[in-house]
Scaffold this motif. Structure first.
Motif, PDB file in Angstrom:
ATOM      1  N   ALA A 265       0.876  -1.217  -0.114  1.00  0.00           N
ATOM      2  CA  ALA A 265       0.035   0.148   0.029  1.00  0.00           C
ATOM      3  C   ALA A 265       0.778   1.225   0.117  1.00  0.00           C
ATOM      4  CB  ALA A 265      -0.968   0.042   1.018  1.00  0.00           C
ATOM      5  N   ILE A 266       1.873   1.155   0.606  1.00  0.00           N
ATOM      6  CA  ILE A 266       2.730   2.546   0.596  1.00  0.00           C
ATOM      7  C   ILE A 266       3.654   2.638  -0.493  1.00  0.00           C
ATOM      8  CG2 ILE A 266       4.850   3.319   1.907  1.00  0.00           C
ATOM      9  CD1 ILE A 266       4.035   1.766   4.307  1.00  0.00           C
ATOM     10  N   SER A 267       3.784   1.364  -1.123  1.00  0.00           N
ATOM     11  CA  SER A 267       4.488   1.522  -2.596  1.00  0.00           C
ATOM     12  C   SER A 267       3.526   1.997  -3.514  1.00  0.00           C
ATOM     13  CB  SER A 267       5.063   0.087  -3.041  1.00  0.00           C
ATOM     14  OG  SER A 267       5.361   0.221  -4.471  1.00  0.00           O
ATOM     15  N   ASP A 268       2.344   1.838  -3.375  1.00  0.00           N
ATOM     16  CA  ASP A 268       1.488   2.499  -4.375  1.00  0.00           C
ATOM     17  C   ASP A 268       1.388   3.991  -4.339  1.00  0.00           C
ATOM     18  OD1 ASP A 268       0.751  -0.079  -5.335  1.00  0.00           O
ATOM     19  OD2 ASP A 268      -1.317  -0.403  -4.160  1.00  0.00           O
ATOM     20  N   ILE A 269       1.289   4.588  -2.913  1.00  0.00           N
ATOM     21  CA  ILE A 269       1.168   5.802  -2.748  1.00  0.00           C
ATOM     22  C   ILE A 269       2.533   6.544  -3.368  1.00  0.00           C
ATOM     23  CG2 ILE A 269       1.044   7.515  -1.087  1.00  0.00           C
ATOM     24  CD1 ILE A 269      -0.544   5.396   0.768  1.00  0.00           C
ATOM     25  N   CYS A 270       3.627   5.847  -3.039  1.00  0.00           N
ATOM     26  CA  CYS A 270       4.698   6.414  -3.318  1.00  0.00           C
ATOM     27  C   CYS A 270       4.919   6.550  -4.809  1.00  0.00           C
ATOM     28  CB  CYS A 270       6.074   5.765  -3.068  1.00  0.00           C
ATOM     29  SG  CYS A 270       6.252   5.805  -1.293  1.00  0.00           S
ATOM     30  N   ARG A 271       4.478   5.611  -5.798  1.00  0.00           N
ATOM     31  CA  ARG A 271       4.299   5.461  -7.273  1.00  0.00           C
ATOM     32  C   ARG A 271       3.504   6.553  -7.663  1.00  0.00           C
ATOM     33  NH1 ARG A 271       4.712  -0.566  -9.488  1.00  0.00           N
ATOM     34  NH2 ARG A 271       6.669  -1.176  -8.683  1.00  0.00           N
ATOM     35  N   LYS A 272       2.326   6.822  -7.028  1.00  0.00           N
ATOM     36  CA  LYS A 272       1.180   7.823  -7.497  1.00  0.00           C
ATOM     37  C   LYS A 272       1.806   9.062  -7.144  1.00  0.00           C
ATOM     38  CE  LYS A 272      -3.452   9.175  -6.181  1.00  0.00           C
ATOM     39  NZ  LYS A 272      -4.592   8.885  -5.274  1.00  0.00           N
ATOM     40  N   TYR A 273       2.743   9.601  -6.359  1.00  0.00           N
ATOM     41  CA  TYR A 273       3.246  10.898  -6.139  1.00  0.00           C
ATOM     42  C   TYR A 273       4.470  10.877  -6.317  1.00  0.00           C
ATOM     43  CZ  TYR A 273      -1.261  11.409  -3.942  1.00  0.00           C
ATOM     44  OH  TYR A 273      -2.800  11.551  -3.602  1.00  0.00           O
ATOM     45  N   ASN A 274       5.117   9.785  -6.962  1.00  0.00           N
ATOM     46  CA  ASN A 274       6.515  10.051  -7.473  1.00  0.00           C
ATOM     47  C   ASN A 274       7.633  10.271  -6.422  1.00  0.00           C
ATOM     48  OD1 ASN A 274       8.850   9.721  -9.393  1.00  0.00           O
ATOM     49  ND2 ASN A 274       8.632  11.959  -9.702  1.00  0.00           N
ATOM     50  N   ILE A 275       7.336   9.679  -5.383  1.00  0.00           N
ATOM     51  CA  ILE A 275       8.294   9.785  -4.072  1.00  0.00           C
ATOM     52  C   ILE A 275       9.185   8.497  -4.012  1.00  0.00           C
ATOM     53  CG2 ILE A 275       8.179  10.194  -1.704  1.00  0.00           C
ATOM     54  CD1 ILE A 275       5.617  11.285  -1.912  1.00  0.00           C
ATOM     55  N   TRP A 276      10.342   8.742  -3.406  1.00  0.00           N
ATOM     56  CA  TRP A 276      11.191   7.603  -3.138  1.00  0.00           C
ATOM     57  C   TRP A 276      10.858   6.721  -2.242  1.00  0.00           C
ATOM     58  CZ3 TRP A 276      16.624   6.813  -5.144  1.00  0.00           C
ATOM     59  CH2 TRP A 276      17.321   5.933  -4.345  1.00  0.00           C
ATOM     60  N   MET A 277      10.767   5.572  -2.290  1.00  0.00           N
ATOM     61  CA  MET A 277      10.235   4.593  -1.051  1.00  0.00           C
ATOM     62  C   MET A 277      11.581   3.735  -0.550  1.00  0.00           C
ATOM     63  SD  MET A 277       7.621   1.421  -1.075  1.00  0.00           S
ATOM     64  CE  MET A 277       7.534   0.128   0.206  1.00  0.00           C
ATOM     65  N   HIS A 278      11.856   3.949   0.739  1.00  0.00           N
ATOM     66  CA  HIS A 278      12.920   3.369   1.567  1.00  0.00           C
ATOM     67  C   HIS A 278      12.186   2.370   2.401  1.00  0.00           C
ATOM     68  CE1 HIS A 278      16.510   2.512   3.669  1.00  0.00           C
ATOM     69  NE2 HIS A 278      15.857   2.947   4.962  1.00  0.00           N
ATOM     70  N   VAL A 279      12.738   1.163   2.628  1.00  0.00           N
ATOM     71  CA  VAL A 279      12.472   0.323   3.666  1.00  0.00           C
ATOM     72  C   VAL A 279      13.641   0.233   4.618  1.00  0.00           C
ATOM     73  CG1 VAL A 279      11.589  -2.205   4.235  1.00  0.00           C
ATOM     74  CG2 VAL A 279      10.887  -0.902   2.064  1.00  0.00           C
ATOM     75  N   ASP A 280      12.909   0.503   5.953  1.00  0.00           N
ATOM     76  CA  ASP A 280      13.930   0.379   6.980  1.00  0.00           C
ATOM     77  C   ASP A 280      13.836  -1.129   7.579  1.00  0.00           C
ATOM     78  OD1 ASP A 280      15.917   0.312   9.206  1.00  0.00           O
ATOM     79  OD2 ASP A 280      14.654   2.047  10.143  1.00  0.00           O
TER      80      ASP A 280
ATOM     81  N   VAL B 162      16.740  -0.447   0.518  1.00  0.00           N
ATOM     82  CA  VAL B 162      16.275  -1.155   1.540  1.00  0.00           C
ATOM     83  C   VAL B 162      17.459  -1.168   2.676  1.00  0.00           C
ATOM     84  CG1 VAL B 162      15.693  -3.571   2.606  1.00  0.00           C
ATOM     85  CG2 VAL B 162      14.910  -2.760   0.147  1.00  0.00           C
ATOM     86  N   THR B 163      17.279  -0.883   4.042  1.00  0.00           N
ATOM     87  CA  THR B 163      18.309  -1.337   5.155  1.00  0.00           C
ATOM     88  C   THR B 163      18.150  -2.475   5.606  1.00  0.00           C
ATOM     89  OG1 THR B 163      18.550   1.233   5.595  1.00  0.00           O
ATOM     90  CG2 THR B 163      19.119  -0.376   7.225  1.00  0.00           C
ATOM     91  N   TRP B 164      19.061  -3.191   5.723  1.00  0.00           N
ATOM     92  CA  TRP B 164      19.407  -4.505   6.345  1.00  0.00           C
ATOM     93  C   TRP B 164      20.543  -4.849   7.242  1.00  0.00           C
ATOM     94  CZ3 TRP B 164      18.559  -9.339   2.392  1.00  0.00           C
ATOM     95  CH2 TRP B 164      18.560 -10.911   2.952  1.00  0.00           C
ATOM     96  N   ASN B 165      20.155  -5.104   8.558  1.00  0.00           N
ATOM     97  CA  ASN B 165      21.184  -5.226   9.513  1.00  0.00           C
ATOM     98  C   ASN B 165      21.421  -6.862   9.571  1.00  0.00           C
ATOM     99  OD1 ASN B 165      21.396  -2.549   9.490  1.00  0.00           O
ATOM    100  ND2 ASN B 165      21.162  -2.582  11.763  1.00  0.00           N
ATOM    101  N   PRO B 166      22.466  -7.250   9.279  1.00  0.00           N
ATOM    102  CA  PRO B 166      22.660  -8.861   9.459  1.00  0.00           C
ATOM    103  C   PRO B 166      23.337  -8.888  11.030  1.00  0.00           C
ATOM    104  CG  PRO B 166      23.424  -8.500   7.421  1.00  0.00           C
ATOM    105  CD  PRO B 166      23.181  -7.086   7.833  1.00  0.00           C
ATOM    106  N   HIS B 167      23.527  -7.924  11.674  1.00  0.00           N
ATOM    107  CA  HIS B 167      24.165  -8.013  12.981  1.00  0.00           C
ATOM    108  C   HIS B 167      23.129  -7.861  13.991  1.00  0.00           C
ATOM    109  CE1 HIS B 167      24.678  -3.341  12.858  1.00  0.00           C
ATOM    110  NE2 HIS B 167      23.361  -3.488  13.810  1.00  0.00           N
ATOM    111  N   LYS B 168      21.791  -8.172  13.433  1.00  0.00           N
ATOM    112  CA  LYS B 168      20.779  -8.138  14.434  1.00  0.00           C
ATOM    113  C   LYS B 168      20.266  -9.770  14.418  1.00  0.00           C
ATOM    114  CE  LYS B 168      19.465  -3.298  14.985  1.00  0.00           C
ATOM    115  NZ  LYS B 168      20.164  -2.682  14.328  1.00  0.00           N
ATOM    116  N   MET B 169      19.150  -9.928  13.644  1.00  0.00           N
ATOM    117  CA  MET B 169      18.265 -11.469  13.769  1.00  0.00           C
ATOM    118  C   MET B 169      19.443 -12.522  13.220  1.00  0.00           C
ATOM    119  SD  MET B 169      15.653 -11.694  15.073  1.00  0.00           S
ATOM    120  CE  MET B 169      15.107 -13.219  14.363  1.00  0.00           C
ATOM    121  N   MET B 170      20.519 -12.161  12.369  1.00  0.00           N
ATOM    122  CA  MET B 170      21.494 -13.091  11.976  1.00  0.00           C
ATOM    123  C   MET B 170      22.573 -13.271  12.816  1.00  0.00           C
ATOM    124  SD  MET B 170      20.788 -12.033   7.707  1.00  0.00           S
ATOM    125  CE  MET B 170      22.090 -13.275   7.223  1.00  0.00           C
ATOM    126  N   SER B 171      22.909 -12.594  13.800  1.00  0.00           N
ATOM    127  CA  SER B 171      23.858 -12.546  14.713  1.00  0.00           C
ATOM    128  C   SER B 171      25.146 -12.471  14.211  1.00  0.00           C
ATOM    129  CB  SER B 171      23.730 -14.089  15.439  1.00  0.00           C
ATOM    130  OG  SER B 171      22.596 -14.254  16.292  1.00  0.00           O
TER     131      SER B 171
END
Length: 538
Positions: free
Chosen positions: A302-317, A343-352
């Motif tokens: 749903a967030i992606s649809d809104i970002c595409r509609k208004y031409n806004i960069w979508m980041h996923v933390d 996309v931000t992805w921290n392997p030092h969390k859930m991947m130990s």
């Protein structure tokens, strides 16, 4: 280093020929009787005796072996449930108990070893199966070995010239991570940064450059008033990034979240339209996959649809929740992540993976280079004899960059994707076990209804003394003090650690997070019993 020599008196002169004469690093004591003369030679070695000193190889190996012995003992102790998670002392006590001050004269290597032992004695055992305080817990043996290796190699990640293997491993691993996100053939870009906060700031930097490339040379005066959007439950690094980039914290608009902590798309669109009507330019939306407190996953499609509609960069933390992409059972929680620009992805969390290890993945190839490159000719010469695309330093904000990749790569080789999947699934099973045990247990109250999406389990413990209070405001006032007192007692006893905090109008509650592969169902049972033991008199 101590040597004892005993011999008849008439051989004393021969000992002096061995080269063990008294000097400023040797203490000689004599104990004489009628039959022999005993000498105790105590050698005080110093840093200057180690490599690269001539003949320093044996002394170096001896010293480092002593250090390794200290480390190995600490590692084994960290996994022992009979040991304390923490040997807590107040700051003034800890300052008085040890001499931490720096001196003009060098200390002996024996003193250095003593300092190593003291440092670990008072360190928090983050590998302990009953340490649940932060999102990053546990200690992986292969990751630890990789960390030792990278420190020994002691190189920099800015060019292939000085880090050929590490640069290639970063290239291979980032491509694999992009494939897992769902970007075609793993195309795109990325980099490992010091942490999720910096990765999020990179994303904001790229979004601004993508919309207004002139800002790189001309600065913020060349662009209109920019605004960014993120959930009211998002990480503080979004506002911090806006401050650092000169956009300003007031330009970050916080979107309402529902009761479970998920961003409400309708409110996002409403606030975007409101900002545009005021003449502001929306340029960045940060959705969160695994919020810090509730562990909520924003509705990415749903967030992606809104970002595409208004031409806004979508980041996923996805610093906390991104690793669920490794699990076939749980990756649905990130449906729509493939639509993101970054996309931000921290392997030092859930991947130990040992700290630090945070990746920013970017869908558009070449954008990082165009945004950040400065063409420093003394480092990024254009006439080198190899493919210059492997010189990654000019696309980073940093010049010097730590080798974070080898820990993740070596662990991935050791476990395989299925090994990481099993580890992540186990942590989520433990959190579900905790939730099921306390949701209807007397004295416990969940902060929000429904099963948590991540390993975050948020709850209040109500001691008998306040459990049946009728005055709601008075009960709330007392409840606010419960978690801090129990946490303090946990630390003083050293039995376990779990975090607490308020959220909005909700008073202090426990936020239990599980990312340590060493934790078991028995450890969850222990935590429940310990909370009740430490809080029964409140």
């Amino acid at each position: 280093f101590v040597t004892f020599l005993c011999s008849p008196n008439n051989e004393i002169q021969d000992w002096n020929k061995t080269g063990m004469e008294r000097n400023d690093r040797t203490y000689v004591s004599r104990n004489m009787n009628h039959k022999c003369r005993c000498f105790c030679f105590i050698y005080f070695y110093f840093f200057a005796d180690l490599l690269p000193a001539s003949d320093g190889d044996i002394k170096t190996m001896t010293f480092l072996q002593e250090v390794v012995d200290i480390l190995l003992a600490y590692i084994v102790e960290s996994f022992d449930r009979e040991t304390k998670v923490i040997d807590f002392h107040y700051p003034n006590e800890l300052l008085q108990m040890n001499n931490w001050e720096l001196q003009d004269e060098p200390a002996t290597l024996d003193d250095i070893l003593i300092s190593c032992r003291a440092t670990l004695k008072y360190a928090i055992k983050t590998a302990h199966p009953r340490y649940f305080n932060q999102l990053s817990t546990g200690l992986d043996m292969v990751g630890l070995a990789a960390d030792w290796l990278t420190s020994t190699a002691n190189t920099n990640m800015f060019t292939y010239e000085v880090a050929p293997v590490f640069v290639l491993l970063e290239y291979v691993t980032l491509k694999k991570m992009r494939e897992i996100i769902g970007w075609s053939d793993g195309r795109g870009d990325g980099i490992f940064s010091p942490g999720g906060a910096i990765s999020n700031m990179y994303a904001m930097l790229l979004a601004r450059f993508k919309m207004f490339p002139e800002v790189k040379e001309k600065g913020m005066s060349s662009v209109p008033r920019l605004v960014a959007f993120t959930s009211e439950h998002s990480h503080f690094s979004i506002k911090k990034g806006a401050a650092a980039l000169g956009i300003g914290t007031e330009s970050v608009i916080c979107i309402k979240a529902d009761e479970s902590g998920k961003l409400i798309p309708a409110d996002l669109e409403r606030r975007i339209l409101e900002a545009k009507q005021k003449g502001f330019v929306p340029f960045f939306v940060s959705a969160t996959a695994g919020t810090t407190v509730y562990g909520a996953f924003d509705p990415l499609i749903a967030i992606s649809d809104i970002c595409r509609k208004y031409n806004i960069w979508m980041h996923v933390d996805g610093a906390w929740g991104g690793s669920l992409l490794m699990s076939r059972r749980h990756r649905w929680k990130l449906d729509g992540v493939e639509r993101a620009n970054s996309v931000t992805w921290n392997p030092h969390k859930m991947m130990s993976v040992p700290l630090q290890c945070s990746a920013l993945l970017v869908r558009e190839e070449g954008l990082m280079q165009n945004c950040n490159q400065m063409h420093a000719c003394y480092l990024f010469q254009q006439d080198k004899h190899y493919d210059l695309s492997y010189d990654t330093g000019d696309k980073a904000l940093q010049c010097g960059r730590h080798v974070d990749i080898f820990k993740l790569w070596l662990m991935w080789r050791a476990k395989g994707t299925i090994g990481f999947e099993a580890q992540i699934d186990k942590c989520l099973e433990l959190s579900e076990y905790l939730y099921n045990k306390i949701k209807d247990r007397e004295g416990y109250e969940m902060v929000f209804d429904g099963k948590p999406q991540h390993t975050n389990v948020c709850f209040w413990y109500l001691p008998p003394g306040i459990r049946y209070m009728e005055d709601k405001e008075e009960k709330k006032k007392h409840l606010h003090k419960v978690a801090p007192v129990i946490k303090a007692r946990m630390m003083e006893y050293g039995t376990t650690m779990v975090s607490y905090q308020p959220q909005g109008d909700k008073v202090n509650f426990f936020r239990m997070v599980i990312s340590n592969p060493a934790a078991t169902f028995e450890d969850i049972d222990f935590l429940i019993e310990e909370i009740e033991r430490l809080g029964q008199d409140l």
